[in-house]
Design a protein around this motif. Structure first.
Motif, PDB file in Angstrom:
ATOM      1  N   PRO A 132       0.832  -1.201   0.000  1.00 43.98           N
ATOM      2  CA  PRO A 132       0.000   0.000   0.000  1.00 43.98           C
ATOM      3  C   PRO A 132       0.870   1.256   0.000  1.00 43.98           C
ATOM      4  O   PRO A 132       1.862   1.336   0.716  1.00 43.98           O
ATOM      5  CB  PRO A 132      -0.796  -0.119   1.309  1.00 43.98           C
ATOM      6  N   GLY A 133       0.508   2.224  -0.823  1.00 51.12           N
ATOM      7  CA  GLY A 133       1.257   3.478  -0.886  1.00 51.12           C
ATOM      8  C   GLY A 133       2.461   3.451  -1.800  1.00 51.12           C
ATOM      9  O   GLY A 133       3.097   4.490  -2.011  1.00 51.12           O
ATOM     10  N   SER A 134       2.807   2.292  -2.341  1.00 50.83           N
ATOM     11  CA  SER A 134       3.949   2.222  -3.254  1.00 50.83           C
ATOM     12  C   SER A 134       3.631   2.981  -4.538  1.00 50.83           C
ATOM     13  O   SER A 134       2.524   2.856  -5.083  1.00 50.83           O
ATOM     14  CB  SER A 134       4.273   0.773  -3.610  1.00 50.83           C
ATOM     15  N   PRO A 135       4.605   3.757  -5.064  1.00 46.79           N
ATOM     16  CA  PRO A 135       4.395   4.417  -6.352  1.00 46.79           C
ATOM     17  C   PRO A 135       4.228   3.439  -7.516  1.00 46.79           C
ATOM     18  O   PRO A 135       3.871   3.851  -8.610  1.00 46.79           O
ATOM     19  CB  PRO A 135       5.668   5.261  -6.531  1.00 46.79           C
ATOM     20  N   LEU A 136       4.484   2.141  -7.280  1.00 45.32           N
ATOM     21  CA  LEU A 136       4.378   1.132  -8.334  1.00 45.32           C
ATOM     22  C   LEU A 136       3.127   0.268  -8.178  1.00 45.32           C
ATOM     23  O   LEU A 136       2.975  -0.727  -8.886  1.00 45.32           O
ATOM     24  CB  LEU A 136       5.626   0.239  -8.330  1.00 45.32           C
ATOM     25  N   ARG A 137       2.223   0.664  -7.271  1.00 44.33           N
ATOM     26  CA  ARG A 137       1.028  -0.152  -7.021  1.00 44.33           C
ATOM     27  C   ARG A 137       0.098  -0.153  -8.235  1.00 44.33           C
ATOM     28  O   ARG A 137       0.025   0.823  -8.996  1.00 44.33           O
ATOM     29  CB  ARG A 137       0.290   0.342  -5.783  1.00 44.33           C
ATOM     30  N   THR A 138      -0.611  -1.250  -8.409  1.00 49.04           N
ATOM     31  CA  THR A 138      -1.545  -1.351  -9.533  1.00 49.04           C
ATOM     32  C   THR A 138      -2.688  -0.347  -9.331  1.00 49.04           C
ATOM     33  O   THR A 138      -3.083  -0.044  -8.206  1.00 49.04           O
ATOM     34  CB  THR A 138      -2.115  -2.772  -9.659  1.00 49.04           C
ATOM     35  N   GLY A 139      -3.178   0.180 -10.443  1.00 55.09           N
ATOM     36  CA  GLY A 139      -4.260   1.149 -10.395  1.00 55.09           C
ATOM     37  C   GLY A 139      -3.796   2.586 -10.194  1.00 55.09           C
ATOM     38  O   GLY A 139      -4.599   3.516 -10.236  1.00 55.09           O
ATOM     39  N   TYR A 140      -2.489   2.768  -9.984  1.00 59.66           N
ATOM     40  CA  TYR A 140      -1.909   4.096  -9.785  1.00 59.66           C
ATOM     41  C   TYR A 140      -1.069   4.424 -11.013  1.00 59.66           C
ATOM     42  O   TYR A 140      -0.442   3.522 -11.593  1.00 59.66           O
ATOM     43  CB  TYR A 140      -1.062   4.097  -8.506  1.00 59.66           C
ATOM     44  N   GLU A 141      -1.026   5.710 -11.406  1.00 58.42           N
ATOM     45  CA  GLU A 141      -0.318   6.084 -12.635  1.00 58.42           C
ATOM     46  C   GLU A 141       1.165   5.705 -12.605  1.00 58.42           C
ATOM     47  O   GLU A 141       1.773   5.478 -13.644  1.00 58.42           O
ATOM     48  CB  GLU A 141      -0.473   7.577 -12.919  1.00 58.42           C
ATOM     49  N   GLY A 142       1.758   5.638 -11.426  1.00 58.00           N
ATOM     50  CA  GLY A 142       3.165   5.264 -11.308  1.00 58.00           C
ATOM     51  C   GLY A 142       3.451   3.835 -11.734  1.00 58.00           C
ATOM     52  O   GLY A 142       4.595   3.471 -12.002  1.00 58.00           O
ATOM     53  N   ASN A 143       2.403   3.007 -11.814  1.00 54.94           N
ATOM     54  CA  ASN A 143       2.559   1.625 -12.264  1.00 54.94           C
ATOM     55  C   ASN A 143       2.822   1.560 -13.768  1.00 54.94           C
ATOM     56  O   ASN A 143       3.391   0.587 -14.260  1.00 54.94           O
ATOM     57  CB  ASN A 143       1.309   0.826 -11.894  1.00 54.94           C
ATOM     58  N   ASP A 144       2.429   2.598 -14.495  1.00 58.73           N
ATOM     59  CA  ASP A 144       2.578   2.612 -15.953  1.00 58.73           C
ATOM     60  C   ASP A 144       4.050   2.694 -16.357  1.00 58.73           C
ATOM     61  O   ASP A 144       4.869   3.296 -15.656  1.00 58.73           O
ATOM     62  CB  ASP A 144       1.866   3.824 -16.560  1.00 58.73           C
ATOM     63  N   PHE A 145       4.353   2.119 -17.521  1.00 59.00           N
ATOM     64  CA  PHE A 145       5.682   2.290 -18.090  1.00 59.00           C
ATOM     65  C   PHE A 145       5.916   3.767 -18.398  1.00 59.00           C
ATOM     66  O   PHE A 145       4.981   4.501 -18.721  1.00 59.00           O
ATOM     67  CB  PHE A 145       5.850   1.484 -19.375  1.00 59.00           C
ATOM     68  N   LYS A 146       7.180   4.197 -18.322  1.00 58.85           N
ATOM     69  CA  LYS A 146       7.517   5.546 -18.765  1.00 58.85           C
ATOM     70  C   LYS A 146       7.117   5.673 -20.235  1.00 58.85           C
ATOM     71  O   LYS A 146       7.136   4.694 -20.989  1.00 58.85           O
ATOM     72  CB  LYS A 146       9.013   5.814 -18.581  1.00 58.85           C
ATOM     73  N   ASP A 147       6.775   6.886 -20.651  1.00 54.97           N
ATOM     74  CA  ASP A 147       6.217   7.105 -21.986  1.00 54.97           C
ATOM     75  C   ASP A 147       7.092   6.557 -23.100  1.00 54.97           C
ATOM     76  O   ASP A 147       6.598   5.924 -24.035  1.00 54.97           O
ATOM     77  CB  ASP A 147       5.961   8.602 -22.216  1.00 54.97           C
ATOM     78  N   TYR A 148       8.407   6.780 -23.016  1.00 52.80           N
ATOM     79  CA  TYR A 148       9.277   6.352 -24.122  1.00 52.80           C
ATOM     80  C   TYR A 148       9.324   4.825 -24.255  1.00 52.80           C
ATOM     81  O   TYR A 148       9.599   4.305 -25.340  1.00 52.80           O
ATOM     82  CB  TYR A 148      10.682   6.947 -23.978  1.00 52.80           C
ATOM     83  N   VAL A 149       9.037   4.120 -23.159  1.00 53.90           N
ATOM     84  CA  VAL A 149       8.966   2.655 -23.214  1.00 53.90           C
ATOM     85  C   VAL A 149       7.604   2.232 -23.768  1.00 53.90           C
ATOM     86  O   VAL A 149       7.521   1.403 -24.677  1.00 53.90           O
ATOM     87  CB  VAL A 149       9.225   2.039 -21.827  1.00 53.90           C
TER      88      VAL A 149
END
Length: 195
Positions: free
Chosen positions: A60-77
């Protein structure tokens, strides 16, 4: 350096959540993203297989959690996904090693006759290093593009603190010196892949 025609580029956890510096702290190697992009271009231009690995954190609270924008690949990837002529795989995981993800990376590599794996991504001393250790244990010829990875400062037991650069060097020494992987540069890999 020789890169096999079917060497797989494994792009580990290049996700937006790692840009949240207030969560992670100081990082190293500002050139990492540019080098990751160079490797992606070289692999796609030469029709080699690419594995995109995404960390789906259950913390919980991780920037890599599912459903949170931080889970997405960086744009260039994300923009490069599906653009190469070679095979492509998406692996999701909630632990450090890409070999403990879904679908089974080892099975996919072996089914395709792939024996050489090139690792790039985030974090050098965490998911990249753990995946390299396991790849070496499983018998793959593992190459780690150290300058196409980055990590963050970390404090361990007894108040011991290592900077991101110190951690990256320790990972390189452990992997290369321990015989798990060959630590190489992006330029060398791109040159070998394109030759």
């Amino acid at each position: 350096m020789e890169i096999t025609q079917n060497a797989a580029l494994v792009v580990v956890d290049v996700q937006k959540g790692f840009e949240e510096s207030e969560f992670w702290g100081p990082r190293n190697n500002p050139a990492a993203d540019e080098n990751i992009a160079s490797l992606l271009a070289a692999w796609q231009d030469t029709g080699r297989p690419i594995v995109f690995v995404r960390h789906d954190s259950v913390t919980p609270g991780s920037p890599l959690r599912t459903g949170y924008e931080g889970n997405d690949f960086k744009d260039y990837v994300e923009e490069r996904r599906g653009k190469g002529s070679g095979p492509e795989l998406l692996v999701t995981k909630s632990v450090n090693s890409a070999f403990y993800g879904t679908p089974d990376l080892d099975y996919w590599l072996k089914a395709a006759g792939i024996t050489q794996v090139v690792l790039t991504g985030i974090q050098t001393n965490m998911c990249v290093e753990t995946t390299a250790h396991m790849g070496g244990n499983l018998g793959y010829d593992v190459l780690v593009a150290l300058d196409a990875t980055h990590t963050f400062d970390l404090t361990g037991p007894n108040g011991w603190h290592l900077t991101a650069d110190e951690l990256a060097r320790a990972s390189a020494v452990s992997l290369h010196g321990g015989g798990f992987a060959r630590v190489v540069t992006t330029d060398a890999l791109v040159g070998a892949a394109r030759s």
